[in-house]
Design an enzyme around this catalytic site. Sequence first.
Site, mmCIF file in Angstrom:
data_model
loop_
_atom_site.group_PDB
_atom_site.id
_atom_site.type_symbol
_atom_site.label_atom_id
_atom_site.label_comp_id
_atom_site.label_asym_id
_atom_site.label_seq_id
_atom_site.Cartn_x
_atom_site.Cartn_y
_atom_site.Cartn_z
ATOM 1 N N PHE B 10 3.204 -13.111 3.094
ATOM 2 C CA PHE B 10 2.158 -14.122 3.262
ATOM 3 C C PHE B 10 1.280 -14.249 2.020
ATOM 4 C CE2 PHE B 10 2.869 -12.646 7.676
ATOM 5 C CZ PHE B 10 3.115 -13.859 8.281
ATOM 6 N N LEU B 11 0.505 -15.329 1.971
ATOM 7 C CA LEU B 11 -0.628 -15.423 1.059
ATOM 8 C C LEU B 11 -1.876 -15.228 1.914
ATOM 9 C CD1 LEU B 11 1.691 -17.312 -0.236
ATOM 10 C CD2 LEU B 11 -0.162 -18.148 -1.683
ATOM 11 N N GLY B 73 1.282 -1.660 -7.973
ATOM 12 C CA GLY B 73 1.107 -3.066 -7.596
ATOM 13 C C GLY B 73 -0.357 -3.455 -7.645
ATOM 14 N N VAL B 74 -0.614 -4.708 -8.046
ATOM 15 C CA VAL B 74 -1.993 -5.151 -8.245
ATOM 16 C C VAL B 74 -2.775 -5.182 -6.927
ATOM 17 C CG1 VAL B 74 -1.464 -7.621 -8.067
ATOM 18 C CG2 VAL B 74 -3.409 -6.866 -9.445
ATOM 19 N N ASP B 75 -2.080 -5.411 -5.805
ATOM 20 C CA ASP B 75 -2.770 -5.392 -4.506
ATOM 21 C C ASP B 75 -3.209 -3.969 -4.144
ATOM 22 O OD1 ASP B 75 -0.075 -4.744 -4.370
ATOM 23 O OD2 ASP B 75 0.288 -5.771 -2.468
ATOM 24 N N THR B 145 17.179 5.658 23.993
ATOM 25 C CA THR B 145 17.348 5.107 22.650
ATOM 26 C C THR B 145 16.095 4.406 22.141
ATOM 27 O OG1 THR B 145 19.659 4.732 23.205
ATOM 28 C CG2 THR B 145 18.853 3.645 21.238
#
Lengths: 206, 206
Positions: B10-11, B73-75, B145
């Site tokens: 997402f943005l 990462g920049v985030d 499971t």
Amino acid sequence: MLLCDIGNTFLHFYHKGKIWKEKPYALTKKKEGLPIYYISVNERFERCLLASHSYCINVNEHIELKTQYSGLGVDRKAACRAVDDGVIIDAGSAITIDVMQEGIHLGGYIMPGLESYKKMYADISRVLGRDIEPGVDLTQLPQNTSDAISFGVLKSIILMIKNTSRTKKLYFTGGDGKFFARFFEDAIYDNTLVFKGMQKALQKHI
Amino acid sequence: MLLCDIGNTFLHFYHKGKIWKEKPYALTKKKEGLPIYYISVNERFERCLLASHSYCINVNEHIELKTQYSGLGVDRKAACRAVDDGVIIDAGSAITIDVMQEGIHLGGYIMPGLESYKKMYADISRVLGRDIEPGVDLTQLPQNTSDAISFGVLKSIILMIKNTSRTKKLYFTGGDGKFFARFFEDAIYDNTLVFKGMQKALQKHI
């Protein structure tokens, strides 16, 4: 007697103490007239075996295990049959961790296998498509992407096994079993565990 | 000032205390003349933003963090800038875990996000294609499971965070941050962490 364990990536065979794996679409022809007793978790690969060999006997239903677990894969059942007390870690396409106590299966869980992790990171982002580095230092916080991924995968699997094992003996099997066994003291690596369990179960029936 | 964090799914936008997410190929038109200060880890999605808006300023290089880590990462940098002491867990497409001490980043690692785990199990075998059950009992060995998969995913992530945090304060952010925060006492959930860090870094430059 030839034994076969049909998994989600390979078919594993066992004959007279020897063990080997084959790809489902490149099976070698086995000795004529030698019956193949097999278990299978993969119908498609099972058809590959049946198409190329005449004497195949599915023994899934003979692999019995005392357990409350519903839907336990037959390969997990077989491996657990081989161990009366301990934690059984089958590290293949998936990593299954099961606990046995006095011949009774207490439960277990499933983590992804190493190859799956690698593929998954690559799917999230091209930047994360890295090999799992077996020698990554698990005692220090990572300082680059490659280590950050290897640390995330290996340490989480190892912490889970430690958390489950407590004082129990660990039994490793499967393609990556040998690799994981070396992170634990006194761990046993035995790539014939599934076949030992099959033999134990079949002695009752055949 | 409009802020934007371009991720791998997402943005995320931030304006006057409000936060919202948009899909890269369905971006709404923002107010004409309002500059968008953005960081990005995804070039393709960055082009989506640039194609539809005239005033976009990439501020990746202004997000500075004291660290030895190469390729952060920049985030992650931005979220870490927002916290001087603590463990920052950003649970999105991937789950990143970073440690800050006295304003310095000590290192961190990466695990797959919940959606990735789900997809990964389904890829291994059709039988394993299950939802992650948020309420699975993590104190008992699973007996089916579905629980076996949820237990494998959730417990391994939680054990890793516990192992990293020790006595440090935990800060959760990202789409699944709120979910994971509830497994820890006194954890903070703050979905604006990345933007707080961006603001802090930008105050120096703009």
